[in-house]
Write an enzyme that holds these catalytic residues in place. Structure first.
Site, PDB file in Angstrom:
ATOM      1  N   LEU A 158     -33.505   9.133  62.643  1.00  0.00           N
ATOM      2  CA  LEU A 158     -34.641   8.019  62.997  1.00  0.00           C
ATOM      3  C   LEU A 158     -34.702   8.432  63.970  1.00  0.00           C
ATOM      4  O   LEU A 158     -33.998   8.455  65.393  1.00  0.00           O
ATOM      5  CB  LEU A 158     -33.371   7.255  62.265  1.00  0.00           C
ATOM      6  CG  LEU A 158     -32.759   6.369  61.435  1.00  0.00           C
ATOM      7  CD1 LEU A 158     -31.817   5.382  61.212  1.00  0.00           C
ATOM      8  CD2 LEU A 158     -33.620   6.471  60.521  1.00  0.00           C
TER       9      LEU A 158
ATOM     10  N   CYS B 292     -24.576   1.594  67.107  1.00  0.00           N
ATOM     11  CA  CYS B 292     -25.874   2.302  66.550  1.00  0.00           C
ATOM     12  C   CYS B 292     -25.175   2.044  64.596  1.00  0.00           C
ATOM     13  O   CYS B 292     -26.036   1.970  64.045  1.00  0.00           O
ATOM     14  CB  CYS B 292     -26.294   3.351  67.110  1.00  0.00           C
ATOM     15  SG  CYS B 292     -27.294   4.390  66.736  1.00  0.00           S
TER      16      CYS B 292
ATOM     17  N   GLY C 224     -22.970  14.004  59.824  1.00  0.00           N
ATOM     18  CA  GLY C 224     -21.889  14.692  59.927  1.00  0.00           C
ATOM     19  C   GLY C 224     -20.962  14.151  60.980  1.00  0.00           C
ATOM     20  O   GLY C 224     -20.008  15.365  61.272  1.00  0.00           O
TER      21      GLY C 224
ATOM     22  N   CYS D 294     -26.823   9.086  73.985  1.00  0.00           N
ATOM     23  CA  CYS D 294     -28.383   9.540  74.016  1.00  0.00           C
ATOM     24  C   CYS D 294     -29.400   9.234  75.112  1.00  0.00           C
ATOM     25  O   CYS D 294     -30.360  10.292  75.536  1.00  0.00           O
ATOM     26  CB  CYS D 294     -28.704   9.845  72.317  1.00  0.00           C
ATOM     27  SG  CYS D 294     -28.974   7.923  71.987  1.00  0.00           S
TER      28      CYS D 294
ATOM     29  N   MET E 136     -29.681  13.396  59.614  1.00  0.00           N
ATOM     30  CA  MET E 136     -30.181  14.738  60.443  1.00  0.00           C
ATOM     31  C   MET E 136     -30.706  14.141  61.946  1.00  0.00           C
ATOM     32  O   MET E 136     -31.122  13.630  62.539  1.00  0.00           O
ATOM     33  CB  MET E 136     -31.201  14.998  59.938  1.00  0.00           C
ATOM     34  CG  MET E 136     -30.364  15.011  58.141  1.00  0.00           C
ATOM     35  SD  MET E 136     -31.901  16.809  57.876  1.00  0.00           S
ATOM     36  CE  MET E 136     -31.808  18.591  58.312  1.00  0.00           C
TER      37      MET E 136
END
Length: 382
Positions: free
Chosen positions: A55, A123, A147, A219, A30
């Site tokens: 995480l 990642c 997802g 990110c 998530m």
């Protein structure tokens, strides 16, 4: 035992296991966004034993109010809120040190080497599909769900990775490094859905993240200024140099090769009567090589760290000359090519491609189906 005496075949649940959902433990990765939230909530509604895991990957304080971020600050809070609302446990694991060493430092070093990195692939390759998979196994989960918009389909030789049903959302480019072992354990419930249906599901499930914007950019890069991240991780490593034409003429100066990428036209900092493009980055000599558009065409791509998840072969030599489709950037359509395996792996393009940058990925697809065959990191071009 006669056919009449045989026990009835067990029906597979929606994740492919021959047992009821309530007996199937699922770890849901998530990020705090709408996609991963819908996956976790949807499976909980179906009766699965869901455990949510987020995480924390980088300094959450710097990203609390950053729209489109993931795995930090507000996003961790959003993930926890979804878990609380749906009634399943949720854990936050501090992977900041691991993420920095496996993803962020590789990102900085790749740029300084004159290549263009894809940290999302690193990642997935390390933190998510390796470390998080181990966490899921430690929690006795039957599978790890994410997802991602990709499809996992059962084939004659086992699970296969395929493009998403919604071509505009397909994320297979970023998952080319997924191994056969990982694919056996992973599930991607959104692969057959359009994004609009996922938003509708979020509304139906009453999730407060239903209207949350999709993640944008990288990110851990605030405001898209990746140079600032590189400077922070490698202080003083960004050095000026020369802008040189492919014919050898010195055209001007630059303030660091990391400010350029192959195929770039604008922002070269030189005045000329002809349109020029970045053709190559010569990081060891601190040179940005520019030239006319025709100098951008690439017909052979040398690869490293190749991952093959296509059909089983006796040896790599059996793939020499194999016809494929290849995607050289995430935003491009795959194009016809052939594999060449001699001293190493290469891709021979049927028609030259422009703007092929070392550091990016070349992802292989079956030309007759939607199956992903693997891919590798672009090392050099000709």
């Amino acid at each position: 035992m006669t056919m009449l005496d045989a026990p009835p075949a067990r029906t597979l649940n929606s994740l492919g296991f021959a047992k009821p959902p309530r007996e199937t433990r699922v770890v849901a990765a998530m990020s705090g966004g709408v996609d991963s939230s819908v996956v976790a909530a949807m499976l909980k509604r179906e009766g699965y034993d869901v455990v949510g895991v987020t995480l924390q990957l980088y300094d959450h304080g710097a990203a609390v109010n950053k729209p489109g971020a993931c795995c930090a600050g507000q996003d961790i809070h959003d993930a926890r809120r979804v878990a609380d609302a749906m009634g399943f446990p949720h854990y936050v694991l501090d992977y900041e040190s691991r993420f920095r060493s496996a993803v962020m430092e590789d990102f900085a070093d790749t740029y300084l080497a004159g290549a263009t990195p894809i940290p999302c692939v690193r990642c997935n390759q390390t933190v998510k599909f390796k470390d998080l998979k181990r966490v899921a196994e430690d929690l006795s989960a039957d599978c790890l769900v994410t997802g991602h918009y990709v499809q996992r389909l059962e084939g004659d030789g086992g699970p296969e990775l395929h493009r998403a049903a919604d071509a505009s959302r397909d994320q297979t480019y970023f998952l080319f490094a997924t191994t056969h072992e990982q694919l056996s354990y992973l599930r991607f419930p959104l692969g057959g859905m359009p994004k609009s249906r996922v938003r509708d599901l979020a509304d139906e499930l009453g999730l407060r993240v239903a209207a949350k914007p999709d993640s944008q950019d990288i990110c851990f890069v605030p405001n898209g200024k990746y140079q600032d991240v590189v400077e922070k991780l490698r202080p003083g490593a960004i050095e000026p140099g020369e802008v040189v034409h492919v014919d050898g003429r010195v055209m001007g100066a630059h303030n660091g090769v990391i400010n350029f990428t192959v195929g770039q036209r604008r922002g070269l900092g030189i005045a000329t009567g002809e349109p020029l493009f970045v053709v190559k980055l010569d990081a060891p000599n601190k040179r940005v090589i520019v030239g006319p558009r025709e100098a951008l065409g690439v017909s052979r791509i040398a690869l490293k760290e190749v991952n093959w998840i296509g059909e089983q072969v006796a040896s790599e030599d059996d793939l020499n000359g194999r016809e494929i489709l290849v995607r050289v950037r995430s935003t491009r359509e795959p194009v016809p090519a052939k594999l060449a395996i001699d001293a190493g792996w290469s891709v021979l393009l049927d028609v030259p491609e422009e703007g092929v940058a070392p550091g990016q990925a070349a992802v292989f697809y079956d030309p007759r189906t939607t199956r992903v065959l693997g891919g590798g990191w672009i090392m050099a071009t000709q």
